[in-house]
Structure formats: structure tokens, C-alpha cells
Motif scaffolding. Sequence first.
Motif, PDB file in Angstrom:
ATOM      1  N   ASP A 131       0.829  -1.205   0.000  1.00 32.48           N
ATOM      2  CA  ASP A 131       0.000   0.000   0.000  1.00 32.48           C
ATOM      3  C   ASP A 131       0.867   1.261   0.000  1.00 32.48           C
ATOM      4  OD1 ASP A 131      -2.301  -1.482  -0.014  1.00 32.48           O
ATOM      5  OD2 ASP A 131      -2.767  -1.190   2.110  1.00 32.48           O
ATOM      6  N   ALA A 132       1.940   1.242   0.788  1.00 34.11           N
ATOM      7  CA  ALA A 132       2.834   2.397   0.857  1.00 34.11           C
ATOM      8  C   ALA A 132       3.535   2.610  -0.482  1.00 34.11           C
ATOM      9  CB  ALA A 132       3.857   2.198   1.966  1.00 34.11           C
ATOM     10  N   LEU A 133       3.984   1.536  -1.106  1.00 36.35           N
ATOM     11  CA  LEU A 133       4.637   1.650  -2.415  1.00 36.35           C
ATOM     12  C   LEU A 133       3.683   2.208  -3.466  1.00 36.35           C
ATOM     13  CD1 LEU A 133       6.579  -1.732  -2.342  1.00 36.35           C
ATOM     14  CD2 LEU A 133       7.643   0.535  -2.481  1.00 36.35           C
ATOM     15  N   ALA A 134       2.434   1.771  -3.427  1.00 36.17           N
ATOM     16  CA  ALA A 134       1.447   2.264  -4.396  1.00 36.17           C
ATOM     17  C   ALA A 134       1.164   3.756  -4.199  1.00 36.17           C
ATOM     18  CB  ALA A 134       0.163   1.450  -4.275  1.00 36.17           C
ATOM     19  N   ARG A 135       1.142   4.212  -2.948  1.00 33.52           N
ATOM     20  CA  ARG A 135       0.906   5.633  -2.684  1.00 33.52           C
ATOM     21  C   ARG A 135       2.050   6.486  -3.218  1.00 33.52           C
ATOM     22  NH1 ARG A 135      -0.405   6.485   3.533  1.00 33.52           N
ATOM     23  NH2 ARG A 135      -0.417   8.664   2.799  1.00 33.52           N
ATOM     24  N   ILE A 136       3.270   5.963  -3.137  1.00 32.71           N
ATOM     25  CA  ILE A 136       4.436   6.733  -3.560  1.00 32.71           C
ATOM     26  C   ILE A 136       4.588   6.724  -5.079  1.00 32.71           C
ATOM     27  CG2 ILE A 136       6.970   6.748  -3.523  1.00 32.71           C
ATOM     28  CD1 ILE A 136       6.723   5.674  -0.621  1.00 32.71           C
ATOM     29  N   THR A 137       4.451   5.536  -5.682  1.00 29.75           N
ATOM     30  CA  THR A 137       4.714   5.394  -7.119  1.00 29.75           C
ATOM     31  C   THR A 137       3.476   5.574  -7.984  1.00 29.75           C
ATOM     32  OG1 THR A 137       4.330   2.987  -7.097  1.00 29.75           O
ATOM     33  CG2 THR A 137       6.572   3.760  -6.587  1.00 29.75           C
ATOM     34  N   ARG A 138       2.289   5.442  -7.386  1.00 33.66           N
ATOM     35  CA  ARG A 138       1.007   5.542  -8.099  1.00 33.66           C
ATOM     36  C   ARG A 138       0.809   4.416  -9.111  1.00 33.66           C
ATOM     37  NH1 ARG A 138      -1.221  10.986  -7.532  1.00 33.66           N
ATOM     38  NH2 ARG A 138       0.211  12.184  -6.236  1.00 33.66           N
ATOM     39  N   VAL A 139       1.515   3.299  -8.888  1.00 32.68           N
ATOM     40  CA  VAL A 139       1.289   2.086  -9.682  1.00 32.68           C
ATOM     41  C   VAL A 139       1.278   0.902  -8.717  1.00 32.68           C
ATOM     42  CG1 VAL A 139       2.338   2.966 -11.799  1.00 32.68           C
ATOM     43  CG2 VAL A 139       3.767   1.772 -10.135  1.00 32.68           C
ATOM     44  N   PRO A 140       0.502  -0.160  -9.014  1.00 29.23           N
ATOM     45  CA  PRO A 140       0.505  -1.332  -8.137  1.00 29.23           C
ATOM     46  C   PRO A 140       1.814  -2.102  -8.292  1.00 29.23           C
ATOM     47  CG  PRO A 140      -0.867  -1.722 -10.059  1.00 29.23           C
ATOM     48  CD  PRO A 140      -0.442  -0.287 -10.136  1.00 29.23           C
ATOM     49  N   GLN A 158      14.716  -8.892   7.448  1.00 27.56           N
ATOM     50  CA  GLN A 158      13.885  -9.381   6.348  1.00 27.56           C
ATOM     51  C   GLN A 158      14.348  -8.753   5.033  1.00 27.56           C
ATOM     52  OE1 GLN A 158      12.135 -11.676   4.883  1.00 27.56           O
ATOM     53  NE2 GLN A 158      10.252 -11.556   6.114  1.00 27.56           N
ATOM     54  N   VAL A 159      14.170  -9.502   3.932  1.00 26.23           N
ATOM     55  CA  VAL A 159      14.563  -9.034   2.604  1.00 26.23           C
ATOM     56  C   VAL A 159      13.430  -9.320   1.630  1.00 26.23           C
ATOM     57  CG1 VAL A 159      16.222  -9.266   0.704  1.00 26.23           C
ATOM     58  CG2 VAL A 159      17.004  -9.486   3.083  1.00 26.23           C
ATOM     59  N   CYS A 160      13.160  -8.378   0.737  1.00 22.45           N
ATOM     60  CA  CYS A 160      12.202  -8.623  -0.338  1.00 22.45           C
ATOM     61  C   CYS A 160      12.705  -7.934  -1.603  1.00 22.45           C
ATOM     62  CB  CYS A 160      10.797  -8.132   0.030  1.00 22.45           C
ATOM     63  SG  CYS A 160      10.639  -6.353   0.234  1.00 22.45           S
ATOM     64  N   HIS A 161      12.126  -8.315  -2.744  1.00 21.82           N
ATOM     65  CA  HIS A 161      12.467  -7.630  -3.999  1.00 21.82           C
ATOM     66  C   HIS A 161      11.191  -7.259  -4.747  1.00 21.82           C
ATOM     67  CE1 HIS A 161      12.074 -11.626  -6.176  1.00 21.82           C
ATOM     68  NE2 HIS A 161      11.580 -10.806  -7.085  1.00 21.82           N
ATOM     69  N   LEU A 162      11.323  -6.292  -5.637  1.00 18.53           N
ATOM     70  CA  LEU A 162      10.211  -5.865  -6.474  1.00 18.53           C
ATOM     71  C   LEU A 162      10.771  -5.267  -7.752  1.00 18.53           C
ATOM     72  CD1 LEU A 162       8.845  -2.421  -5.365  1.00 18.53           C
ATOM     73  CD2 LEU A 162      10.750  -3.481  -4.177  1.00 18.53           C
ATOM     74  N   ASP A 163       9.948  -5.265  -8.799  1.00 16.66           N
ATOM     75  CA  ASP A 163      10.315  -4.689 -10.087  1.00 16.66           C
ATOM     76  C   ASP A 163       9.534  -3.390 -10.284  1.00 16.66           C
ATOM     77  OD1 ASP A 163      12.069  -6.774 -10.775  1.00 16.66           O
ATOM     78  OD2 ASP A 163      10.400  -8.021 -11.440  1.00 16.66           O
ATOM     79  N   VAL A 164      10.261  -2.308 -10.509  1.00 18.66           N
ATOM     80  CA  VAL A 164       9.658  -0.975 -10.651  1.00 18.66           C
ATOM     81  C   VAL A 164       9.953  -0.444 -12.048  1.00 18.66           C
ATOM     82  CG1 VAL A 164       9.527   1.354  -9.695  1.00 18.66           C
ATOM     83  CG2 VAL A 164      10.120  -0.567  -8.204  1.00 18.66           C
ATOM     84  N   PRO A 165       8.939   0.031 -12.783  1.00 18.53           N
ATOM     85  CA  PRO A 165       9.220   0.661 -14.079  1.00 18.53           C
ATOM     86  C   PRO A 165      10.236   1.792 -13.923  1.00 18.53           C
ATOM     87  CG  PRO A 165       6.858   0.314 -13.803  1.00 18.53           C
ATOM     88  CD  PRO A 165       7.494   0.008 -12.475  1.00 18.53           C
ATOM     89  N   ARG A 166      11.227   1.808 -14.786  1.00 22.76           N
ATOM     90  CA  ARG A 166      12.286   2.815 -14.659  1.00 22.76           C
ATOM     91  C   ARG A 166      11.747   4.241 -14.807  1.00 22.76           C
ATOM     92  NH1 ARG A 166      17.284   1.221 -13.977  1.00 22.76           N
ATOM     93  NH2 ARG A 166      17.860  -0.946 -14.427  1.00 22.76           N
ATOM     94  N   GLU A 167      10.736   4.410 -15.629  1.00 26.85           N
ATOM     95  CA  GLU A 167      10.191   5.756 -15.795  1.00 26.85           C
ATOM     96  C   GLU A 167       9.507   6.227 -14.515  1.00 26.85           C
ATOM     97  OE1 GLU A 167       5.981   4.411 -17.937  1.00 26.85           O
ATOM     98  OE2 GLU A 167       7.563   5.391 -19.119  1.00 26.85           O
ATOM     99  N   VAL A 168       8.948   5.286 -13.748  1.00 28.02           N
ATOM    100  CA  VAL A 168       8.342   5.636 -12.454  1.00 28.02           C
ATOM    101  C   VAL A 168       9.438   5.934 -11.431  1.00 28.02           C
ATOM    102  CG1 VAL A 168       6.970   4.757 -10.533  1.00 28.02           C
ATOM    103  CG2 VAL A 168       6.248   4.316 -12.892  1.00 28.02           C
ATOM    104  N   LEU A 169      10.450   5.090 -11.402  1.00 28.76           N
ATOM    105  CA  LEU A 169      11.551   5.272 -10.458  1.00 28.76           C
ATOM    106  C   LEU A 169      12.214   6.627 -10.641  1.00 28.76           C
ATOM    107  CD1 LEU A 169      12.986   3.602  -8.235  1.00 28.76           C
ATOM    108  CD2 LEU A 169      14.578   2.823  -9.986  1.00 28.76           C
ATOM    109  N   ALA A 170      12.353   7.055 -11.885  1.00 28.09           N
ATOM    110  CA  ALA A 170      13.039   8.322 -12.182  1.00 28.09           C
ATOM    111  C   ALA A 170      12.294   9.536 -11.650  1.00 28.09           C
ATOM    112  CB  ALA A 170      13.243   8.457 -13.692  1.00 28.09           C
ATOM    113  N   THR A 171      10.977   9.409 -11.407  1.00 27.74           N
ATOM    114  CA  THR A 171      10.197  10.554 -10.936  1.00 27.74           C
ATOM    115  C   THR A 171      10.291  10.759  -9.424  1.00 27.74           C
ATOM    116  OG1 THR A 171       8.164   9.263 -10.570  1.00 27.74           O
ATOM    117  CG2 THR A 171       8.530  10.152 -12.800  1.00 27.74           C
ATOM    118  N   LEU A 172      10.795   9.778  -8.691  1.00 26.20           N
ATOM    119  CA  LEU A 172      10.728   9.827  -7.228  1.00 26.20           C
ATOM    120  C   LEU A 172      11.522  10.975  -6.601  1.00 26.20           C
ATOM    121  CD1 LEU A 172      10.773   6.038  -6.251  1.00 26.20           C
ATOM    122  CD2 LEU A 172       8.827   7.553  -6.608  1.00 26.20           C
TER     123      LEU A 172
END
Length: 319
Positions: A67-76, A94-108
Motif C-alpha cells: 500500500d505504501a509503495l502504491a501511494r508513492i509510485t502511483r502504480v501497483p 527481512q529481505v524482499c524484492h520488487l520490479d519498478v518501471p524505470r520511468e516511475v523510479l526516475a520521478t521519485l
Amino acid sequence: MPAAFPDPDRTATPVEWTVPEQAPAAEQTRPAAPTARLRLDLSYDGSAFRGWAAQPGQRTVQGELEDALARITRVPLRVTVAGRTDAGVHARGQVCHLDVPREVLATLPGRSDRSPVESLITRLAGVLPKDVVVHVAREVPGDFDARFGALWRRYRYRISDGPAVHDPLRRDVLRHRRHLDVPAMARASESLLGEHDFLSFCRPREGASTIRTLRELRWERPDVGRADEGLVVATVVADAFCHHMVRSLVGTLIAVGEGRRDEGWPAQVLAARTREAATRDGLGSAPMCPPQGLTLDHVAYPPDEELAARAAIARARRG
């Protein structure tokens, strides 16, 4: 003529032929958006969570994080975790991984001079609840898999077995009413080390293996001046764990520490390979201790060049 279509000359009734609607050429050739794989290192107090895995209508660590990731990136975004902890279980490593669109990552970063991953950490700190903290985010190779790529996982279970060491401020320690014989528990643990079928200590997933390699099962009562002084602390390390395995190992050895079972009993439970409950005089599945004292302490991974091979081996072994 493709085999999937009937032959009109051999069909008793006329067949109405339709041509499947084609997607616009632009959609057919549009490449998938490039993504970055990120590793997140986090910790949490599991007291108020129904475990890691997202569940409808329940408060879970995965649910809060996504939920927090979706609020920040505006994508599920979906996260894959190293170990799905039970309700009430804590994590420091704890460790986890996720795949984020680069165009979304660049806006952060917005107008700041922070890097995208630094911005992600800062913004997560602003929206996550106080009982979850993401400490580090970094880009990793696409072969990195938080679950199947792990070499081993280390848990610690902490027990307070007397009023002198009970601390009402510690939520990661199990209060126990009876004194525990730590040397007896350590001796009884030795027969459980190595590769075994831990069916008696697991709640197995259908079709999956219950064979695991237990690398370490150590008990100690730290001296004055050391971390966790006066507590009874179990350190448990394995390549992977079945559901409820650590809590069942600890529950079995607590019975030895109390003097209710002899030091050879855990080996007998292991050899029984059963999920049937124990009778008064017979063997059965291992007893399970409460979750409050259990913490996921650390997850280890191989060098980058070995990530893909390690993940392939783990998937094959665990079905």
C-alpha cells in the motif's frame, strides 16, 4: 488449415466463420516497459500483524508495504519476500524484492538531488506505520530472487524464564513460567542438525518437500554485559524453513529444558515423520511454541554471478 478449426466439408451444420479482431499495430509492437529490480531490507514488530502475507481484511506486513509503495509510485507493485513470517513473528533482517518501471523510479526524487532509491527510502519512512521500517533500498541484478536466491536464513528465539529477567518493554521475548535447563536443550539439539525430512516439525504445503538442511541449532544464556543477558536464546540457521518449523523445533526443546522429556526425545520425533498428534504414550508431531519470541534475524545471498544458479537449485529442491 489449422487443426483447431473444424473442416466445413465434414461438418453436419454450416459453420459461421469470423476473423479474430486484430490489435492495433502499435500495440502489437510496443515493447514492455523497462524495469529495475530493487532489493529492500526491512524490519518490523510483528505483534499487531497477522503475519507477512497479504490477506483480505487483515493487517499484514506485505499489505502495509505494498500500500505504501502504491501511494508513492502511483502504480501497483508486488513484493517477493525471503521468508513469510507467521502472525506475531518479528523481523530484524527481512529481505524482499520488487520490479519498478524505470520511468516511475526516475520521478521519485522530484526536484531534490537524491537518487531514486534514496528518495524511495525517505518517502517510505513518511507513509509506513511505525512498526515497519525499510532501512535500505538498492538496485540488484534481474537474477536476484529474495526467496529462492537465499543461501540460508537465521532466526533467533528469546525466552525469559524467570521474574528476574522479565522485561515488560520487550515485545520480542516469550515469558515462560518454568526454569529451563539450557545445557540439556543444547545436547538434545545435536541430533537434529544436518539434512533431514522435518515433516514432524512442519505444516507442509501440498506437493512441496519437507526436507531441509539445519545448519545450526544453538542454545545459550548470555552472561552479564552481553546482549540479551539472562535470557534463554536459540539461534536457528537453515537453508530454508517449512511453515512453523522453527516454532516446532523450539517447542520440542522447551519440553526437554523443563524436564518433561528426555534428551533423546527430539530425535524420536524427527524419526517418526508424522503429522499425527501424539498420544499419551506414543510419538506424534512436534509441539509448537508461541510466536512472540521469534525474530527473523538475517538472510544471506551468494555473489551476483551465482544468483541465477542458486535460485534454480532452490526451486528444484522445494518443488
